[in-house]
Write an enzyme that holds these catalytic residues in place. Structure first.
Site, mmCIF file in Angstrom:
data_model
loop_
_atom_site.group_PDB
_atom_site.id
_atom_site.type_symbol
_atom_site.label_atom_id
_atom_site.label_comp_id
_atom_site.label_asym_id
_atom_site.label_seq_id
_atom_site.Cartn_x
_atom_site.Cartn_y
_atom_site.Cartn_z
ATOM 1 N N ARG A 201 44.333 39.316 40.969
ATOM 2 C CA ARG A 201 44.460 38.245 39.968
ATOM 3 C C ARG A 201 44.922 36.937 40.588
ATOM 4 N NH1 ARG A 201 43.897 39.882 34.210
ATOM 5 N NH2 ARG A 201 43.360 42.085 34.397
ATOM 6 N N HIS B 241 45.085 40.072 21.068
ATOM 7 C CA HIS B 241 44.601 40.006 22.452
ATOM 8 C C HIS B 241 43.281 39.233 22.461
ATOM 9 C CE1 HIS B 241 43.465 42.509 26.313
ATOM 10 N NE2 HIS B 241 44.003 41.358 26.624
ATOM 11 N N PHE C 288 27.738 35.161 30.773
ATOM 12 C CA PHE C 288 28.419 33.961 31.256
ATOM 13 C C PHE C 288 27.973 32.715 30.461
ATOM 14 C CE2 PHE C 288 28.433 37.162 34.625
ATOM 15 C CZ PHE C 288 29.804 37.283 34.803
ATOM 16 N N TYR D 43 54.246 44.480 38.706
ATOM 17 C CA TYR D 43 52.893 43.978 38.455
ATOM 18 C C TYR D 43 52.685 43.374 37.066
ATOM 19 C CZ TYR D 43 47.992 43.289 38.671
ATOM 20 O OH TYR D 43 46.779 42.676 38.671
ATOM 21 N N ASP E 211 43.814 34.785 26.771
ATOM 22 C CA ASP E 211 44.254 36.185 26.684
ATOM 23 C C ASP E 211 44.969 36.533 25.379
ATOM 24 O OD1 ASP E 211 44.287 38.703 28.201
ATOM 25 O OD2 ASP E 211 46.453 38.495 28.241
ATOM 26 N N ARG F 28 48.437 47.746 34.917
ATOM 27 C CA ARG F 28 49.291 48.239 33.844
ATOM 28 C C ARG F 28 49.275 49.771 33.843
ATOM 29 N NH1 ARG F 28 47.084 47.810 29.639
ATOM 30 N NH2 ARG F 28 45.206 46.677 30.165
ATOM 31 N N SER G 120 40.743 44.419 28.137
ATOM 32 C CA SER G 120 41.071 43.913 29.466
ATOM 33 C C SER G 120 39.860 43.971 30.388
ATOM 34 C CB SER G 120 42.205 44.747 30.056
ATOM 35 O OG SER G 120 43.318 44.693 29.200
ATOM 36 N N CYS H 7 37.075 42.388 30.222
ATOM 37 C CA CYS H 7 35.785 42.411 29.527
ATOM 38 C C CYS H 7 35.291 41.013 29.168
ATOM 39 C CB CYS H 7 35.868 43.290 28.286
ATOM 40 S SG CYS H 7 36.020 45.043 28.690
ATOM 41 N N LYS I 88 52.239 40.724 27.794
ATOM 42 C CA LYS I 88 51.823 41.800 26.902
ATOM 43 C C LYS I 88 53.010 42.393 26.138
ATOM 44 C CE LYS I 88 47.538 41.210 27.647
ATOM 45 N NZ LYS I 88 46.848 41.411 28.824
HETATM 46 P P1 GTP Z 1 42.028 40.452 31.175
HETATM 47 O O1 GTP Z 1 42.641 39.298 31.897
HETATM 48 O O2 GTP Z 1 42.224 41.753 31.893
HETATM 49 O O3 GTP Z 1 42.445 40.562 29.757
HETATM 50 O O4 GTP Z 1 40.411 40.274 31.300
HETATM 51 P P2 GTP Z 1 39.352 39.278 30.602
HETATM 52 O O5 GTP Z 1 38.939 39.828 29.296
HETATM 53 O O6 GTP Z 1 39.861 37.884 30.631
HETATM 54 O O7 GTP Z 1 38.070 39.423 31.569
HETATM 55 P P3 GTP Z 1 37.406 38.370 32.581
HETATM 56 O O8 GTP Z 1 36.867 37.158 31.909
HETATM 57 O O9 GTP Z 1 38.351 38.144 33.702
HETATM 58 O O10 GTP Z 1 36.156 39.215 33.103
HETATM 59 C C1 GTP Z 1 36.289 40.481 33.698
HETATM 60 C C2 GTP Z 1 35.047 40.845 34.466
HETATM 61 O O11 GTP Z 1 33.896 40.823 33.601
HETATM 62 C C3 GTP Z 1 34.749 39.897 35.616
HETATM 63 O O12 GTP Z 1 34.367 40.638 36.749
HETATM 64 C C4 GTP Z 1 33.603 39.067 35.110
HETATM 65 O O13 GTP Z 1 32.787 38.602 36.147
HETATM 66 C C5 GTP Z 1 32.872 40.015 34.158
HETATM 67 N N1 GTP Z 1 32.208 39.268 33.061
HETATM 68 C C6 GTP Z 1 32.761 38.314 32.278
HETATM 69 N N2 GTP Z 1 31.863 37.811 31.394
HETATM 70 C C7 GTP Z 1 30.705 38.494 31.613
HETATM 71 C C8 GTP Z 1 29.402 38.435 31.009
HETATM 72 O O14 GTP Z 1 29.104 37.661 30.082
HETATM 73 N N3 GTP Z 1 28.463 39.312 31.496
HETATM 74 C C9 GTP Z 1 28.752 40.189 32.513
HETATM 75 N N4 GTP Z 1 27.779 40.993 32.923
HETATM 76 N N5 GTP Z 1 29.967 40.248 33.115
HETATM 77 C C10 GTP Z 1 30.934 39.422 32.662
HETATM 78 C C1 SPV Z 2 45.193 42.763 30.751
HETATM 79 O O1 SPV Z 2 45.261 43.846 31.375
HETATM 80 O O2 SPV Z 2 44.701 42.684 29.604
HETATM 81 C C2 SPV Z 2 45.676 41.518 31.392
HETATM 82 C C3 SPV Z 2 46.422 41.626 32.642
HETATM 83 O O3 SPV Z 2 45.496 40.448 30.835
HETATM 84 S S1 SPV Z 2 48.058 42.152 32.414
HETATM 85 O O4 SPV Z 2 48.925 40.970 32.433
HETATM 86 O O5 SPV Z 2 48.407 43.035 33.535
HETATM 87 O O6 SPV Z 2 48.204 42.810 31.137
HETATM 88 MN MN MN Z 3 44.393 40.744 28.825
#
Ligand code: GTP
Ligand code: SPV
Ligand code: MN
Length: 593
Positions: free
Chosen positions: A374, A234, A498, A205, A285, A77, A256, A258, A214
């Site tokens: 992704r 979000h 996790f 993208y 999301d 983004r 994002s 996180c 979004k």
């Molecule tokens: P968007 O799709 O961008 O909104 O991201 P999201 O909030 O869905 O994040 P996602 O679950 O894909 O995790 C992003 C990164 O954080 C990955 O590399 C995960 O492995 C890492 N991660 C997720 N949960 C944990 C956790 O509990 N501990 C740690 N250390 N890393 C984590």
């Molecule tokens: C984010 O960045 O929070 C995402 C991926 O979930 S995107 O669709 O590019 O916004």
């Molecule tokens: Mn997101």
């Protein structure tokens, strides 16, 4: 076909007229109305395979799955090019880039002029949310990117059923998109919330191009939600089923990259599984919620698929995600193995032969997969997908969780004392930036409710809107804050994260039920170490101190920072949030003395 199939003289007139207007401006070679059918998808894929937009993956290991490589400067983004165009600048607020609507339209229409010459213009009617839910909202995206069509088909309820709902309702969000020349200097993502309109140019993208996500479901929807009395957030939504078979629903806002997808698909630790704990995925999301007749907040996931971060996804971290993406998946900007399987850092098996740009893999030339690579996959392919995700009434929310990446200061979990305090906790959220947006990574910034890049109006008004839910008869969820990313002196994460995050969810739900202990502190209610089940989680003394304690002096400084942040919004900032901040600052100062 210039007009919607079998629609002349109906409530689709406005849609037909808009499509014709756009065609006059963009000059496509042909117009295709998307019906969402399998045959339509197959024809699109055939085209994209022929021109190299999609590379078929190994059919034995990943049937009907593809790799798409973005332009190397179009991989995330672009917040600095994203605008909210309201008639009054203050309505967009200091949290958004602003342009006057007339200037925004002129700028965008200049870019769109003739941009689809020689291309097909696709008209995508879609519904965000279950097709028969009163909480759902429809939109139409016009795009010249077949990749966007294929992704929208996975991410939304797209096609004939959505078009029928639009015809019934007569209203829809208009999204106009063109990849243009993918030139970063001719790229803008503009929103006109007062007109329920989006114009996006120059990027193919994710969040820049899949306009249902979004742009519609957060920026436009947050504006709509404010006027209609609901919330567009979000947030992931999960169902936590306890051994007694009762399910509590939790909505959680993390910025994002996180951890939303990971938490939404969590698999409980072994002992918990044996006891009968289960996690059900409703969304990963976005969450739309509104008060029901019983005063509780009811939530739907407006999306139908997951656009998830690939790196770090493994059998150890997120087996449900990995199981989901074994077939019928589009991968974007991952690496490839020698036998054409998708590969990324943290997958844990195989090795890369090609990087995300398509070059032979060289371990000295950066990661094989782009950090923001992704997968796009239907939610129905997720083993933990909740049956309630399709419930048109939504699911009742018992707890709202805020959280970010905070290497220091913020403990593992705390509970807000009431709704107003919870809104302050959300408003004060901070997090280190990630690869999900272009720009520096790892920089701490305020990201209220994980909505900094996504709120379609002034944050001061947004916080006031949140506060307004605390009204007569409301039975609001408890609000918590978590931090899975606290680091020790050695720079390593102190909490295993996790699956083990379930231990924290269990404490929250027990707090909701009045069955778990905590100590009241000025920053909120903190569990004592013995209040959280840590069986089998060896924590060092440093980890216990930092995850379960808090540093009053450092928090005093944080409250100062929060006060200055609220001040940036001037007199529009609700006084209730200011007095919450002062109440906590005073309590901290007292206990330090
Ligand atoms: P968007 O799709 O961008 O909104 O991201 P999201 O909030 O869905 O994040 P996602 O679950 O894909 O995790 C992003 C990164 O954080 C990955 O590399 C995960 O492995 C890492 N991660 C997720 N949960 C944990 C956790 O509990 N501990 C740690 N250390 N890393 C984590
Ligand atoms: C984010 O960045 O929070 C995402 C991926 O979930 S995107 O669709 O590019 O916004
Ligand atoms: Mn997101």
């Amino acid at each position: 076909m210039a007009v919607a199939p079998e629609s002349a003289g109906s409530r689709l007139d406005a849609l037909n007229q808009w499509v014709l207007e756009v065609a006059r401006l963009t000059r496509p070679e042909r117009i295709q109305w998307c019906d969402g059918s399998d045959s339509e998808f197959e024809a699109l894929v055939e085209r994209m395979e022929a021109d190299g937009t999609l590379l078929p993956l190994n059919p034995d290991t990943h049937p009907r799955s593809w790799l798409h490589r973005s332009h190397p400067e179009d991989v995330a983004r672009v917040e600095h090019l994203t605008f909210v165009c309201t008639s009054e600048r203050d309505d967009a607020g200091p949290n958004n880039h602003w342009m006057a609507p007339a200037d925004g339209h002129a700028r965008m229409d200049g870019l769109f002029d003739g941009c689809m010459r020689g291309r097909t213009m696709y008209v995508i009617p879609y519904c965000m949310g279950p097709i028969d839910s009163p909480l759902s909202r429809c939109g139409v995206e016009i795009t010249d990117s077949p990749y966007v069509v294929a992704n929208m088909r996975i991410m939304t309820r797209m096609g004939a059923a959505a078009l029928a709902r639009i015809e019934r309702e007569g209203s829809f969000v208009r999204g106009l998109h063109s990849v243009g020349e993918l030139d970063p200097d001719r790229r803008f993502i503009m929103h006109f919330p007062e007109e329920l309109t989006i114009k996006s140019f120059g990027s193919g993208y994710g969040g820049n191009a899949l306009l249902g996500k979004k742009c519609h479901a957060l920026r436009i929807a947050s504006h709509q939600a404010r006027t209609e009395g609901w919330l567009a957030e979000h947030m992931l939504i999960l169902g936590l089923e306890n051994p007694e078979g009762e399910t509590h629903y939790i909505a959680a806002a993390f910025p994002s990259a996180c951890g939303k997808t990971n938490l939404a698909m969590l698999i409980p630790p072994e002992g918990y599984r044996q006891d009968g704990w289960k996690v059900w995925t409703v969304g990963d999301d976005i969450c739309w919620m509104r008060p029901g007749s019983d005063g509780r907040l009811y939530a739907i996931n407006p999306e139908a698929g997951f656009f998830g971060v690939a790196p770090g996804t493994s059998m150890a971290s997120n087996p449900n995600a990995l199981a989901s993406i074994q077939r019928d998946t589009i991968f974007t900007n991952v690496g490839l193995t020698a036998d054409n399987q998708p590969w990324w850092e943290g997958l844990g098996v195989g090795e890369p032969a090609f990087d995300w740009r398509g070059n032979a893999y060289d371990c000295n030339a950066g990661p094989a997969a782009h950090p923001n690579s992704r997968f796009t996959v239907s939610a129905r392919q997720c083993p933990s997908y909740s049956a309630e995700a399709e419930n048109p009434a939504g699911v009742p929310i018992s707890a709202i969780v805020f959280g970010g990446r905070r290497a220091s200061l913020v403990p593992l979990v705390f509970e807000a004392r009431d709704w107003a305090h919870g809104v302050l906790v959300g408003a004060a959220m901070g997090s280190e930036t990630t690869a999900a947006a272009t720009g520096a990574v790892g920089v701490m910034r305020r990201d209220p409710m994980a909505m900094k890049p996504f709120c379609g109006y002034n944050f001061a008004d947004y916080f006031a809107h949140w506060l307004s839910f605390d009204s007569e008869g409301a039975r609001l969820p408890k609000i918590f804050h978590v931090n899975w990313f606290r680091k020790g002196d050695d720079g390593k994460f102190l909490w295993p994260g996790f699956g083990d995050n379930l231990r924290v969810l269990e404490w929250m739900i027990k707090r909701v039920e009045g069955r778990a202990g905590a100590v009241d502190t000025p920053i909120g209610a903190l569990p004592r170490v013995e209040d959280v089940n840590l069986d089998g989680v060896p924590l060092t003394a440093e980890a216990r101190d930092k995850l379960f304690g808090f540093d009053r002096q450092a928090w005093l400084a944080e409250l100062d920072g929060i006060g200055s942040y609220l001040d940036e919004y001037g007199p529009r900032m609700p006084a209730a949030l200011r007095s919450e901040q002062q109440r906590i600052a005073v309590a901290l100062a007292r206990t330090t003395a």
